[in-house]
Design a protein around this motif. Structure first.
Motif, PDB file in Angstrom:
ATOM      1  N   UNK A  27       7.000   4.910  -8.521  1.00 37.38           N
ATOM      2  CA  UNK A  27       6.891   4.685  -7.031  1.00 37.38           C
ATOM      3  C   UNK A  27       6.574   3.238  -6.856  1.00 37.38           C
ATOM      4  N   UNK A  28       5.838   2.563  -8.019  1.00 34.81           N
ATOM      5  CA  UNK A  28       5.296   1.077  -7.574  1.00 34.81           C
ATOM      6  C   UNK A  28       6.039   0.367  -8.648  1.00 34.81           C
TER       7      UNK A  28
ATOM      8  N   UNK B 160      12.153  -7.252  -1.540  1.00 37.69           N
ATOM      9  CA  UNK B 160      10.857  -6.464  -1.225  1.00 37.69           C
ATOM     10  C   UNK B 160      10.925  -5.216  -1.726  1.00 37.69           C
ATOM     11  N   UNK B 161       9.856  -4.586  -2.337  1.00 39.87           N
ATOM     12  CA  UNK B 161       9.637  -3.395  -2.697  1.00 39.87           C
ATOM     13  C   UNK B 161       8.787  -2.793  -1.695  1.00 39.87           C
ATOM     14  N   UNK B 162       9.133  -2.056  -0.816  1.00 42.03           N
ATOM     15  CA  UNK B 162       8.147  -1.628   0.439  1.00 42.03           C
ATOM     16  C   UNK B 162       7.691   0.014  -0.182  1.00 42.03           C
ATOM     17  N   UNK B 163       8.811   0.821   0.343  1.00 45.33           N
ATOM     18  CA  UNK B 163       8.660   2.267   0.075  1.00 45.33           C
ATOM     19  C   UNK B 163       7.649   2.908   0.695  1.00 45.33           C
ATOM     20  N   UNK B 164       7.301   2.571   2.136  1.00 44.63           N
ATOM     21  CA  UNK B 164       6.332   3.533   2.628  1.00 44.63           C
ATOM     22  C   UNK B 164       6.891   5.045   3.024  1.00 44.63           C
TER      23      UNK B 164
ATOM     24  N   UNK C  13       9.676   7.253  -1.242  1.00 47.06           N
ATOM     25  CA  UNK C  13       8.717   6.558  -2.388  1.00 47.06           C
ATOM     26  C   UNK C  13       9.567   6.219  -3.696  1.00 47.06           C
TER      27      UNK C  13
ATOM     28  N   UNK D  10      13.534  -4.400   8.137  1.00 39.09           N
ATOM     29  CA  UNK D  10      12.959  -2.884   7.815  1.00 39.09           C
ATOM     30  C   UNK D  10      12.353  -2.292   9.310  1.00 39.09           C
TER      31      UNK D  10
ATOM     32  N   UNK E  45       0.356   2.919  -0.723  1.00 38.81           N
ATOM     33  CA  UNK E  45       1.476   2.260  -1.022  1.00 38.81           C
ATOM     34  C   UNK E  45       1.417   0.841  -1.187  1.00 38.81           C
TER      35      UNK E  45
ATOM     36  N   UNK F  35       2.910  -2.764  -0.985  1.00 39.00           N
ATOM     37  CA  UNK F  35       4.399  -3.405  -0.349  1.00 39.00           C
ATOM     38  C   UNK F  35       3.962  -4.784  -0.823  1.00 39.00           C
ATOM     39  N   UNK F  36       5.050  -5.001  -1.654  1.00 47.07           N
ATOM     40  CA  UNK F  36       5.289  -6.382  -2.512  1.00 47.07           C
ATOM     41  C   UNK F  36       6.544  -7.121  -1.798  1.00 47.07           C
ATOM     42  N   UNK F  37       6.573  -8.330  -1.493  1.00 47.78           N
ATOM     43  CA  UNK F  37       7.618  -8.886  -0.618  1.00 47.78           C
ATOM     44  C   UNK F  37       7.507 -10.336  -0.653  1.00 47.78           C
TER      45      UNK F  37
ATOM     46  N   UNK G 260       1.872   1.601  10.192  1.00 48.00           N
ATOM     47  CA  UNK G 260       2.496   2.619   9.319  1.00 48.00           C
ATOM     48  C   UNK G 260       3.429   3.450   9.895  1.00 48.00           C
ATOM     49  N   UNK G 261       4.714   3.830   9.463  1.00 48.04           N
ATOM     50  CA  UNK G 261       5.258   3.240   7.969  1.00 48.04           C
ATOM     51  C   UNK G 261       5.900   2.179   8.013  1.00 48.04           C
TER      52      UNK G 261
ATOM     53  N   UNK H 180       6.669  -2.155   8.574  1.00 50.85           N
ATOM     54  CA  UNK H 180       6.219  -3.044   7.898  1.00 50.85           C
ATOM     55  C   UNK H 180       5.049  -4.077   8.400  1.00 50.85           C
TER      56      UNK H 180
END
Lengths: 136, 136
Positions: free
Chosen positions: A46-47, A82-86, A89, A110, B78, B80-82, B105-106, B108
């Protein structure tokens, strides 16, 4: 042991282009911007920090390679990674080519509007260019 | 040779917490979500792939470490990495702790509403917790 399987929604919204050592490289079906997605072929992750240390390094190297390649192909002003995934997942990394004047510049892609699917000829031409760039 | 200097806007919007081997770790002054920013101390770098191969690996390792730490500190749903940088071009990596029910949420955090500055006691308490987590 659980097998890797791409998330249903990612599968619906994007198309597999090629496999790198760790990640699937997929094209988002959204002609508003050149948008690739990397999906590490690992189950239940997931992360980014859930990956092994080795896979973390591989994921970064592959994402950066895809980003450089997309910049070269498109001449974009900026690549967004970006790795977001809200919502979805399963770990996936967005690599998006952005240009001044694109539909939501300089805000993120996004959550903006709705995808505009490619026409088949346009999509196939873009896929050919991407695959050629990777084979160099 | 050009020296590293943090971008004016990043400097205004965030506060230096500590230095890792490559990156400054900074706290965004926005109490809506726990939001850290990593800035590689390299001059004139815009894209992740502009870093040397070694620095690319270091940037990923540091971002993932910060993300794991922020997840541990906040219990977020979660992380978020960007690396976006459409507005501020100096390379910086966002690491944001997101939770169901947070203000956007969800979707960005980027480009959403306006920052809500921390009160000093709340900010100082959070900074103390972050620094303690890094010193472990």
């Amino acid at each position: 042991m659980q097998a890797f399987q791409v998330d249903e929604r990612l599968d619906r919204d994007s198309q597999l282009l090629l496999d790198l050592a760790l990640c699937q490289v997929r094209l988002m079906n959204d002609a508003r911007w050149p948008w690739l997605i990397l999906v590490p072929r690992r189950p239940a992750v997931c992360e980014l920090f859930d990956l092994s240390a080795e896979d973390q390094q591989l994921a970064a190297a592959e994402a950066n390679r895809v980003a450089a390649l997309l910049k070269g192909l498109t001449g974009a002003d900026k690549i967004n990674v970006a790795a977001i995934g809200n919502i979805v997942r399963q770990l996936h990394i967005h690599v998006v080519a952005r240009s001044e004047g694109d539909p939501n510049w300089p805000r993120p892609v996004w959550g903006f509007g709705t995808a505009e699917p490619y026409g088949a000829p346009e999509r196939d031409a873009f896929i050919t260019r991407i695959r050629k760039a990777f084979s160099r």
